[in-house]
Design an enzyme around this catalytic site. Structure first.
Site, PDB file in Angstrom:
ATOM      1  N   ARG A  25     -10.551   6.765   0.611  1.00  0.00           N
ATOM      2  CA  ARG A  25     -10.548   6.018  -0.659  1.00  0.00           C
ATOM      3  C   ARG A  25     -11.726   6.370  -1.546  1.00  0.00           C
ATOM      4  O   ARG A  25     -12.690   6.994  -1.112  1.00  0.00           O
ATOM      5  CB  ARG A  25     -10.551   4.519  -0.364  1.00  0.00           C
ATOM      6  CG  ARG A  25      -9.225   4.096   0.265  1.00  0.00           C
ATOM      7  CD  ARG A  25      -9.017   2.608   0.278  1.00  0.00           C
ATOM      8  NE  ARG A  25      -7.693   2.313   0.797  1.00  0.00           N
ATOM      9  CZ  ARG A  25      -6.725   1.703   0.118  1.00  0.00           C
ATOM     10  NH1 ARG A  25      -6.924   1.319  -1.115  1.00  0.00           N
ATOM     11  NH2 ARG A  25      -5.560   1.492   0.662  1.00  0.00           N
TER      12      ARG A  25
ATOM     13  N   ARG B 183       9.311   0.839  -1.419  1.00  0.00           N
ATOM     14  CA  ARG B 183       9.444   2.263  -1.159  1.00  0.00           C
ATOM     15  C   ARG B 183      10.673   2.444  -0.305  1.00  0.00           C
ATOM     16  O   ARG B 183      10.705   2.006   0.842  1.00  0.00           O
ATOM     17  CB  ARG B 183       8.199   2.740  -0.414  1.00  0.00           C
ATOM     18  CG  ARG B 183       8.224   4.215  -0.117  1.00  0.00           C
ATOM     19  CD  ARG B 183       6.950   4.660   0.577  1.00  0.00           C
ATOM     20  NE  ARG B 183       6.996   6.099   0.657  1.00  0.00           N
ATOM     21  CZ  ARG B 183       6.095   6.923   0.142  1.00  0.00           C
ATOM     22  NH1 ARG B 183       5.039   6.449  -0.466  1.00  0.00           N
ATOM     23  NH2 ARG B 183       6.247   8.216   0.238  1.00  0.00           N
TER      24      ARG B 183
ATOM     25  N   SER C  68       0.840  -1.206   0.000  1.00  0.00           N
ATOM     26  CA  SER C  68       0.000   0.000   0.000  1.00  0.00           C
ATOM     27  C   SER C  68       0.873   1.253   0.000  1.00  0.00           C
ATOM     28  O   SER C  68       1.915   1.272   0.653  1.00  0.00           O
ATOM     29  CB  SER C  68      -0.865   0.055   1.263  1.00  0.00           C
ATOM     30  OG  SER C  68      -1.828  -0.947   1.221  1.00  0.00           O
TER      31      SER C  68
ATOM     32  N   CYS D  20       2.704   2.634  -2.303  1.00  0.00           N
ATOM     33  CA  CYS D  20       3.993   2.594  -3.009  1.00  0.00           C
ATOM     34  C   CYS D  20       3.831   2.860  -4.503  1.00  0.00           C
ATOM     35  O   CYS D  20       4.729   2.590  -5.296  1.00  0.00           O
ATOM     36  CB  CYS D  20       4.677   1.248  -2.796  1.00  0.00           C
ATOM     37  SG  CYS D  20       5.261   1.006  -1.114  1.00  0.00           S
TER      38      CYS D  20
END
Ligand code: SPV
Ligand code: MN
Length: 625
Positions: free
Chosen positions: A387, A418, A272, A274
């Protein structure tokens, strides 16, 4: 219960009973009957694939307060409890019979005890409410990839989200007659509500019964915990795939457009936050999916499908300059659910949207005002994990193959992570197995100051699938390695890292530069360009990147940019191997030997290069050797 059909008839209107029993699947009838008996709803609504039923669900979600309409036609918003803003790892467990052990990195509890506990939570909890029963299909319908699913819930928001995110499955169930037996089952209840929001956060539970293909989720609304077909199904699918010899991955699927109209399909796994969704949506490329893919070998070829047909994406930082395609879709008419954003005057706002957000409004914790603080510090206007839910067909660049029953061929695999100081922006692994190990099984993502906890901490995330693994880690890695066996054209494996920074803490790349790394990988996958061999893989040559930057982004790419970005950082790379190896040595008991061998070989190559060139090696040094 003496007779399932009689029981169902006694608890449902005739119309709904007929809808349900037009599907001739006894096992499904039994699942529904047991859920009704346990949860004791006032009424039961069965959703078919019709537009009328979909409209009813959306209207119910609005009527019950699960969603509220916004000014733009088709838009609604939904709020989750302030303590229900993401997947809850602590409350998510596998129900395992005595004697079954998935290793210490996978949370579990004893099955009978867990079932008794969660049944206690469901008991009579739909009293006075409507139970919704909906049928969906993971993957395209009528395909070797399809997995039929039944969702039972008291939340119209959950079914509405699923109507957007998944292919309808009622007709497919009907066609299948008395089969299938191994469909996935999801039972969810919001639990007690405060207004329209789940309130008993302490009693939140997500329990997964792998041996019965059933997931129970209660006292939560956040989609990652409740929308059965998303991360709950992924866990069941990983287990099923292991048994049947295919792969269920936390991956996007996209068409990357090379020269002369060539399209190469990529799958990509990123933790998540990245850059996974924005890669899948890159301008001038085509999107099949942004989150979950199934991969199968068909006639000696790796093929994949998007399990979903929609996107539940992070909205923070979605702005016209960085993510033009989705920004356009989110600001146009059409069905969109905004989750946990800031609402002011019927309009959604979020952090990093490229324009000023208002000074007040309502958000996930109630009334919000600029400057507001709580125990964690400043309360942001929109949650970090706010979201949107939208169909991929609403995007201008949907790939025409999105529903192809046989999927698309996998032309390349990308693993994203990341980090600010270790991995180069793009690099090709030496081989499939080396890529699985040194790229996929070594993914780390670094926290930033903006996320909770300390900045700079690196979290290990095996293939970005760590949170969903339903089989021991070593077995999962071995399955991935073995997946190339018998494949005629094994796709190349790449790593990418969009987050390198210079000493002053400034990003070394622009938001859209990721397009260049992906386009270069497409050229490599098709043998169009040479590359430079480094101790950790193949990196691009300066000229090829400069050309791509100019042609595709109209940007001048200097040799200085290139050297800064593609310097091989030996100390950081060695430290990364040490960190990742420690995880395997200390927490994984079934790590395949080849994983340690690969780490050792990479370490040797890095040390040799260090002896020859020093700790920080310009890519040109490898060329001139
Ligand atoms: C992710 O966190 O990887 C997501 C969102 O895709 S969730 O549905 O919460 O899993
Ligand atoms: Mn995801």
């Amino acid at each position: 219960m003496e007779n399932v059909k009689d029981f169902l008839k006694s608890r449902m209107s005739n119309e709904n009973f007929v809808k349900l029993t037009e599907i001739k699947n006894d096992r499904m009838h039994k699942f529904v009957a047991e859920a009704i008996e346990l949860c004791n709803p006032k009424t039961v609504f069965v959703c078919t694939d019709s537009k009328q039923d979909a409209d009813y669900i959306r209207a119910t979600s609005i009527k019950t307060g699960g969603e509220t309409p916004l000014k733009t036609k088709g838009h609604t918003y939904h709020f989750d409890n302030a303590n229900d803003q993401g997947r809850d790892k602590g409350k998510t467990k596998y129900l395992l019979p005595k004697g079954v052990d998935l290793g210490k990195r996978i949370a579990s509890c004893e099955k009978e005890q867990g079932l008794a506990e969660i049944r206690g939570f469901f008991k009579n909890w739909m009293e006075g409410r409507e139970m919704l029963i909906a049928f969906f299909c993971l993957g395209p319908t009528g395909s070797p990839f399809s997995i039929p699913c039944v969702q039972i819930t008291d939340s119209a928001y959950v079914v509405h989200s699923e109507n957007i995110l998944y292919r309808s499955g009622y007709e497919q169930f009907k066609k299948a007659g008395s089969g299938p037996n191994d469909f996935f089952r999801f039972l969810h209840s919001q639990g007690e509500l405060d207004g329209a929001v789940s309130k008993n956060m302490e009693d939140k539970r997500i329990y997964i019964d792998l041996f019965d293909n059933t997931v129970y989720s209660v006292n939560t609304q956040y989609a990652g915990n409740t929308v059965g077909l998303k991360k709950l199904a992924l866990r069941l699918a990983i287990n099923k795939a292991d048994k049947e010899g295919w792969l269920a991955e936390h991956m996007f699927v996209m068409g990357v457009h090379g020269p002369r109209g060539r399209v190469t399909y990529f799958t990509g796994a990123f933790p998540s936050a990245c850059g996974k969704t924005s890669t899948a949506m890159l301008p001038e490329q085509t999107i099949i999916g942004d989150d979950i893919a199934y991969l199968r070998k068909i006639d000696g070829q790796m093929r994949c499908v998007n399990v979903e047909q929609g996107i539940f994406g992070i909205i923070e930082d979605v702005k016209p300059s960085g993510d033009p395609v989705i920004y356009k879709a989110l600001t146009s008419e059409g069905e969109v659910i905004f989750g946990n954003v800031l609402i002011n005057d019927g309009t959604p706002y979020w952090v990093g949207m490229g324009k000023d957000t208002p000074d007040e409004g309502i958000n996930f914790q109630g009334k919000w005002k600029k400057g507001m603080t709580d125990a964690d510090g400043a309360v942001p206007p929109s949650h970090k994990n706010a979201r949107y839910t939208i169909r991929i067909s609403a995007l201008a660049n949907q790939d025409p193959q999105i529903n192809a029953p046989e999927g698309v061929p996998v032309g390349a695999v990308v693993y994203g992570g990341r980090d600010s100081d270790t991995c180069v922006p793009v690099e090709q692994a030496f081989s499939w197995a080396e890529g699985i190990i040194a790229k996929g099984a070594s993914i780390e993502s670094e926290t930033t100051a903006a996320t909770i906890g300390q900045a700079g901490v690196r979290t290990f995330n095996l293939m970005s699938n760590m949170d969903f693994l339903a089989i021991p880690l070593g077995k999962y890695i071995q399955n991935n390695i073995d997946f190339a066996n018998g494949v005629k054209n094994v796709p190349p494996v790449f790593s990418v890292n969009y987050f390198l920074k210079n000493k002053e803490g400034k990003y070394l790349n622009g938001m859209l530069d990721k397009k260049i790394w992906i386009l270069w990988a497409e050229l490599r996958a098709n043998g169009d360009v040479d590359a430079i061999k480094t101790p950790t893989g193949f990196i691009p040559k300066y000229e090829d990147l400069a050309k791509l930057f100019k042609e595709s982004l109209g940007k001048e790419y200097t040799q200085q940019n290139y050297v800064e970005q593609f310097t091989i950082r030996v100390p950081e790379l060695l430290a990364k191997i040490d960190r990742v190896e420690k995880v395997y040595r200390e927490t994984v008991s079934d790590t395949p030997e080849v994983v340690y061998k690969t780490f050792a070989e990479t370490r040797d190559r890095l040390n040799q290069a260090k002896n020859k060139f020093g700790e920080y090696i310009s890519p040109f040094d490898f060329l001139n050797k």
